[in-house]
Design a protein around this motif. Structure first.
Motif, PDB file in Angstrom:
ATOM      1  N   ASP A 134       0.741  -1.271   0.153  1.00 49.84           N
ATOM      2  CA  ASP A 134       0.067   0.056   0.077  1.00 49.84           C
ATOM      3  C   ASP A 134       0.828   1.309   0.185  1.00 49.84           C
ATOM      4  OD1 ASP A 134      -2.175  -1.623  -0.070  1.00 49.84           O
ATOM      5  OD2 ASP A 134      -2.619  -1.224   2.117  1.00 49.84           O
ATOM      6  N   GLU A 135       1.688   1.273   0.808  1.00 44.91           N
ATOM      7  CA  GLU A 135       2.682   2.483   0.731  1.00 44.91           C
ATOM      8  C   GLU A 135       3.863   2.510   0.338  1.00 44.91           C
ATOM      9  OE1 GLU A 135       1.391   5.033   2.198  1.00 44.91           O
ATOM     10  OE2 GLU A 135      -0.337   3.706   2.915  1.00 44.91           O
ATOM     11  N   GLU A 175      -1.510   7.572 -11.099  1.00 42.44           N
ATOM     12  CA  GLU A 175      -2.322   6.831 -12.196  1.00 42.44           C
ATOM     13  C   GLU A 175      -2.589   5.328 -11.703  1.00 42.44           C
ATOM     14  OE1 GLU A 175      -2.622   5.975 -16.988  1.00 42.44           O
ATOM     15  OE2 GLU A 175      -0.652   6.811 -16.098  1.00 42.44           O
ATOM     16  N   LEU A 176      -1.797   4.797 -11.346  1.00 37.90           N
ATOM     17  CA  LEU A 176      -2.084   3.515 -10.863  1.00 37.90           C
ATOM     18  C   LEU A 176      -2.854   3.259  -9.563  1.00 37.90           C
ATOM     19  CD1 LEU A 176       1.414   1.555 -11.680  1.00 37.90           C
ATOM     20  CD2 LEU A 176      -0.720   1.223 -13.025  1.00 37.90           C
ATOM     21  N   ARG A 177      -2.531   4.100  -8.931  1.00 34.06           N
ATOM     22  CA  ARG A 177      -3.397   4.114  -7.675  1.00 34.06           C
ATOM     23  C   ARG A 177      -4.857   4.091  -7.771  1.00 34.06           C
ATOM     24  NH1 ARG A 177      -1.281   3.956  -2.566  1.00 34.06           N
ATOM     25  NH2 ARG A 177       1.069   4.276  -2.390  1.00 34.06           N
ATOM     26  N   GLU A 178      -5.160   5.310  -8.812  1.00 36.25           N
ATOM     27  CA  GLU A 178      -6.502   5.339  -9.180  1.00 36.25           C
ATOM     28  C   GLU A 178      -6.952   4.469  -9.955  1.00 36.25           C
ATOM     29  OE1 GLU A 178     -10.378   7.401  -9.494  1.00 36.25           O
ATOM     30  OE2 GLU A 178      -8.356   8.127  -8.487  1.00 36.25           O
ATOM     31  N   PRO A 212      -8.871   2.740  -6.256  1.00 35.58           N
ATOM     32  CA  PRO A 212      -9.689   3.896  -6.339  1.00 35.58           C
ATOM     33  C   PRO A 212     -10.166   4.186  -4.876  1.00 35.58           C
ATOM     34  CG  PRO A 212     -10.839   2.025  -7.141  1.00 35.58           C
ATOM     35  CD  PRO A 212      -9.431   1.448  -6.986  1.00 35.58           C
ATOM     36  N   HIS A 213     -10.505   3.031  -3.952  1.00 43.07           N
ATOM     37  CA  HIS A 213     -10.900   3.541  -2.561  1.00 43.07           C
ATOM     38  C   HIS A 213      -9.857   3.392  -1.614  1.00 43.07           C
ATOM     39  CE1 HIS A 213     -14.961   3.092  -4.530  1.00 43.07           C
ATOM     40  NE2 HIS A 213     -14.451   1.893  -4.900  1.00 43.07           N
ATOM     41  N   GLY A 214      -8.694   3.604  -1.974  1.00 48.43           N
ATOM     42  CA  GLY A 214      -7.738   3.765  -1.010  1.00 48.43           C
ATOM     43  C   GLY A 214      -7.325   2.267  -0.487  1.00 48.43           C
ATOM     44  N   ALA A 215      -6.471   2.549   0.432  1.00 44.54           N
ATOM     45  CA  ALA A 215      -5.828   0.939   1.118  1.00 44.54           C
ATOM     46  C   ALA A 215      -6.886   0.324   2.096  1.00 44.54           C
ATOM     47  CB  ALA A 215      -4.422   1.636   1.817  1.00 44.54           C
ATOM     48  N   ASP A 216      -6.640  -0.962   2.260  1.00 45.16           N
ATOM     49  CA  ASP A 216      -7.688  -1.527   3.117  1.00 45.16           C
ATOM     50  C   ASP A 216      -6.726  -2.626   3.659  1.00 45.16           C
ATOM     51  OD1 ASP A 216      -9.639  -2.992   4.082  1.00 45.16           O
ATOM     52  OD2 ASP A 216     -10.811  -3.182   2.406  1.00 45.16           O
ATOM     53  N   GLU A 217      -6.852  -2.615   4.992  1.00 42.47           N
ATOM     54  CA  GLU A 217      -5.920  -3.683   5.769  1.00 42.47           C
ATOM     55  C   GLU A 217      -6.075  -4.999   5.268  1.00 42.47           C
ATOM     56  OE1 GLU A 217      -3.064  -4.962   8.280  1.00 42.47           O
ATOM     57  OE2 GLU A 217      -3.416  -2.815   7.542  1.00 42.47           O
ATOM     58  N   GLY A 218      -5.387  -5.817   5.257  1.00 37.21           N
ATOM     59  CA  GLY A 218      -5.566  -7.257   4.727  1.00 37.21           C
ATOM     60  C   GLY A 218      -5.833  -7.388   3.342  1.00 37.21           C
ATOM     61  N   LEU A 219      -5.638  -6.380   2.356  1.00 41.14           N
ATOM     62  CA  LEU A 219      -6.051  -6.490   1.103  1.00 41.14           C
ATOM     63  C   LEU A 219      -5.036  -5.830   0.436  1.00 41.14           C
ATOM     64  CD1 LEU A 219      -8.397  -7.098  -0.855  1.00 41.14           C
ATOM     65  CD2 LEU A 219      -8.972  -5.095  -0.850  1.00 41.14           C
ATOM     66  N   PHE A 220      -4.183  -6.306  -0.433  1.00 45.40           N
ATOM     67  CA  PHE A 220      -2.845  -5.808  -1.047  1.00 45.40           C
ATOM     68  C   PHE A 220      -2.748  -6.317  -2.490  1.00 45.40           C
ATOM     69  CE2 PHE A 220      -2.172  -9.486   1.510  1.00 45.40           C
ATOM     70  CZ  PHE A 220      -1.301 -10.394   0.747  1.00 45.40           C
ATOM     71  N   TRP A 221      -1.968  -5.632  -3.050  1.00 44.10           N
ATOM     72  CA  TRP A 221      -1.173  -5.881  -4.472  1.00 44.10           C
ATOM     73  C   TRP A 221       0.070  -6.275  -4.317  1.00 44.10           C
ATOM     74  CZ3 TRP A 221      -3.968  -6.311  -8.911  1.00 44.10           C
ATOM     75  CH2 TRP A 221      -5.171  -5.613  -9.114  1.00 44.10           C
TER      76      TRP A 221
END
Length: 221
Positions: free
Chosen positions: A59-60, A67-70, A74-83
């Motif tokens: 996330d950070e 552009e890639l974040r959007e 699009p809804h921001g970071a979410d704990e436990g969910l990641f790329w």
């Protein structure tokens, strides 16, 4: 789709996994995959809802552009969910399981016993008639080992094999159509596209001949 993190035959150092935010011998959900101009990313979720990946594309991470974040968050970071990158997934995860859900499929389960003999007279087969071109999944499951009696047994070396019947009247085996991998695990399976005709399905185990009996469930869709 689910991914197994650092299990199976992998040599796992727990501290190495914890340092990058992963939990070894733990299952993660596979939610998405993206290939953006050669950048291959996989989106995973820890079902606990916390403990996220801290390596590249976390996330950070500084690799992210606006552009890639959007596009991908699009809804921001979410704990436990990641790329994470596909290459890192191959490094830390040992397998991916896919559960196919199709509302118009039918399921057939057959229970059987693998006798403690390797001769053809002890071999039971399943004969299947296909009336029109059909997509089929074959799965072979061995009996669970949770009871005290069963826990003393070793898992079987399984394989399921599909042949075309050479002579329907005599049930003679013809050409090999499909087979699963041969593996020592709870189940094996394979996928096939079958044309109209008669087929013979054989359930095999290669390390059970000195046991009393081995039970299995054969499943087709």
């Amino acid at each position: 789709m689910g991914a197994s993190c650092g299990g199976g035959n992998m040599q796992v150092n727990d501290e190495d996994y914890h340092n990058v935010g992963l939990r070894p011998r733990h299952a993660y959900s596979v939610l998405d995959v993206q290939d953006l101009h050669g950048l291959r990313l996989v989106r995973l979720r820890n079902p606990w809802g916390h403990y996220s990946w801290r390596g590249d594309w976390s996330d950070e991470c500084s690799l992210w552009t606006a552009e890639l974040r959007e596009m991908l968050m699009p809804h921001g970071a979410d704990e436990g969910l990641f790329w994470m990158s596909f290459s890192d997934m191959l490094r830390y995860f040992d397998c991916v399981d896919i559960c196919k859900v199709r509302s118009d499929w039918n399921e057939i389960r057959l229970q059987g016993i693998l006798p403690p003999h390797a001769d053809k007279d002890s071999m039971a087969v399943t004969v299947m008639t296909v009336l029109e071109a059909t997509e089929v999944e074959f799965s072979l499951f061995q009996e669970g080992q949770r009871s005290a009696e069963r826990s003393q047994r070793s898992q079987l070396d399984l394989c399921v094999v599909v042949f075309r019947a050479a002579d329907p009247a005599r049930g003679q085996v013809g050409a090999l159509i499909k087979h699963s991998k041969r593996q020592v695990r709870g189940f094996v399976g394979c996928h096939a596209m079958l044309e109209p005709g008669l087929y013979i399905v054989v359930c095999l185990a290669f390390n059970h001949w000195h046991t009393s009996k081995s039970y299995f469930h054969f499943l087709t869709f």
